[in-house]
Design a protein around this motif. Structure first.
Motif, mmCIF file in Angstrom:
data_model
loop_
_atom_site.group_PDB
_atom_site.id
_atom_site.type_symbol
_atom_site.label_atom_id
_atom_site.label_comp_id
_atom_site.label_asym_id
_atom_site.label_seq_id
_atom_site.Cartn_x
_atom_site.Cartn_y
_atom_site.Cartn_z
ATOM 1 N N UNK A 85 28.190 40.838 39.451
ATOM 2 C CA UNK A 85 29.242 41.242 40.355
ATOM 3 C C UNK A 85 30.550 41.709 39.460
ATOM 4 N N UNK A 86 30.838 42.770 40.296
ATOM 5 C CA UNK A 86 32.413 43.398 39.833
ATOM 6 C C UNK A 86 33.534 42.563 40.271
ATOM 7 N N UNK A 87 34.506 42.392 39.374
ATOM 8 C CA UNK A 87 35.509 41.476 39.749
ATOM 9 C C UNK A 87 36.821 42.196 39.268
ATOM 10 N N UNK A 88 37.803 42.259 40.258
ATOM 11 C CA UNK A 88 39.217 43.058 40.253
ATOM 12 C C UNK A 88 39.957 41.801 40.286
ATOM 13 N N UNK A 89 40.786 41.611 39.320
ATOM 14 C CA UNK A 89 41.782 40.484 39.395
ATOM 15 C C UNK A 89 43.321 40.924 39.155
ATOM 16 N N UNK A 90 44.152 40.483 40.132
ATOM 17 C CA UNK A 90 45.560 40.896 40.030
ATOM 18 C C UNK A 90 46.244 39.742 39.757
#
Length: 222
Positions: A85-90
């Protein structure tokens, strides 16, 4: 022993606080319920704020930029090695209701490439002090009340469960469509003992807990 007593009391506080608020809401709504038809709709887990399940990465970037201008503008973009899974973290310097720094991670389906889960984590700098533990526990209780008083399906919620030394699942809820919410404290002293590692509060929201959109090996792969 001092931390043991604080943690046991904190669990009782979370349990009694949620129960009392739910009972108050039920008692206040009783006359209206008697005069109106019963409501059949129940709560659905649909995302975190404007981060709604089903939107794509470009929409996620726009929402994060508008809703969290105080955050680090550079998103961490990675692929989970196991689930693919692709994960974008802020990364944020602060986020209510938790104390200290926080991260918001948006998880995309392996097949759909659409948002399927959001993880919000408040992390103490190393092992939390007693004061930091109290802030994390109070934030967990506030989150638990927010979610626990929603109209979940019957028998689909739990709260105040110690699952391992230093780890407590403060609240879980499952909706009728497979969506789920979980609030977890980690690295906080519990009646089962204390765990090593950093202290944190984690809110997990998923679109489908029973059939997640993750990579699966074909049946004849071996």
């Amino acid at each position: 022993m001092k931390f043991f007593m604080i943690s046991a009391a904190a669990l009782l506080f979370i349990q009694s606080g949620v129960s009392a608020q739910a009972q108050t809401m039920n008692s206040q709504s009783a006359p209206a319920a008697a005069a109106a038809p019963a409501q059949t709709s129940s709560f659905r887990v649909e995302g975190y704020g404007r981060l709604r399940f089903g939107i794509d990465a470009e929409q996620i970037r726009s929402v994060l930029k508008l809703d969290f201008p105080q955050a680090n503008p550079v998103l961490i973009d990675r692929i989970d090695a196991v689930s693919r899974n692709r994960v974008l973290t802020l990364e944020l310097p602060a986020l209510d209701p938790g104390p200290g720094v926080a991260t918001i991670s948006c998880v995309f389906g392996a097949a759909s490439q659409r948002l399927i889960a959001v993880n919000v984590i408040w992390l103490a700098a190393g092992k939390a002090s007693q004061a930091q533990e109290t802030l994390l526990i109070n934030a967990a209780a506030k989150l638990a009340k927010t979610y626990a008083t929603q109209p979940w399906p019957l028998f689909n919620t739990t709260y105040g469960t110690v699952v391992a030394p230093g780890m407590s699942v403060v609240f879980t809820g499952h909706d009728e469509a497979g969506g789920a919410a979980e609030i977890k404290l980690q690295g906080i002293a519990t009646p089962l003992g204390v765990s090593s590692g950093p202290s944190s509060l984690r809110l997990t929201l998923v679109a489908n807990a029973t059939r997640p959109d993750i990579y699966r090996l074909a049946a004849d792969s071996f």
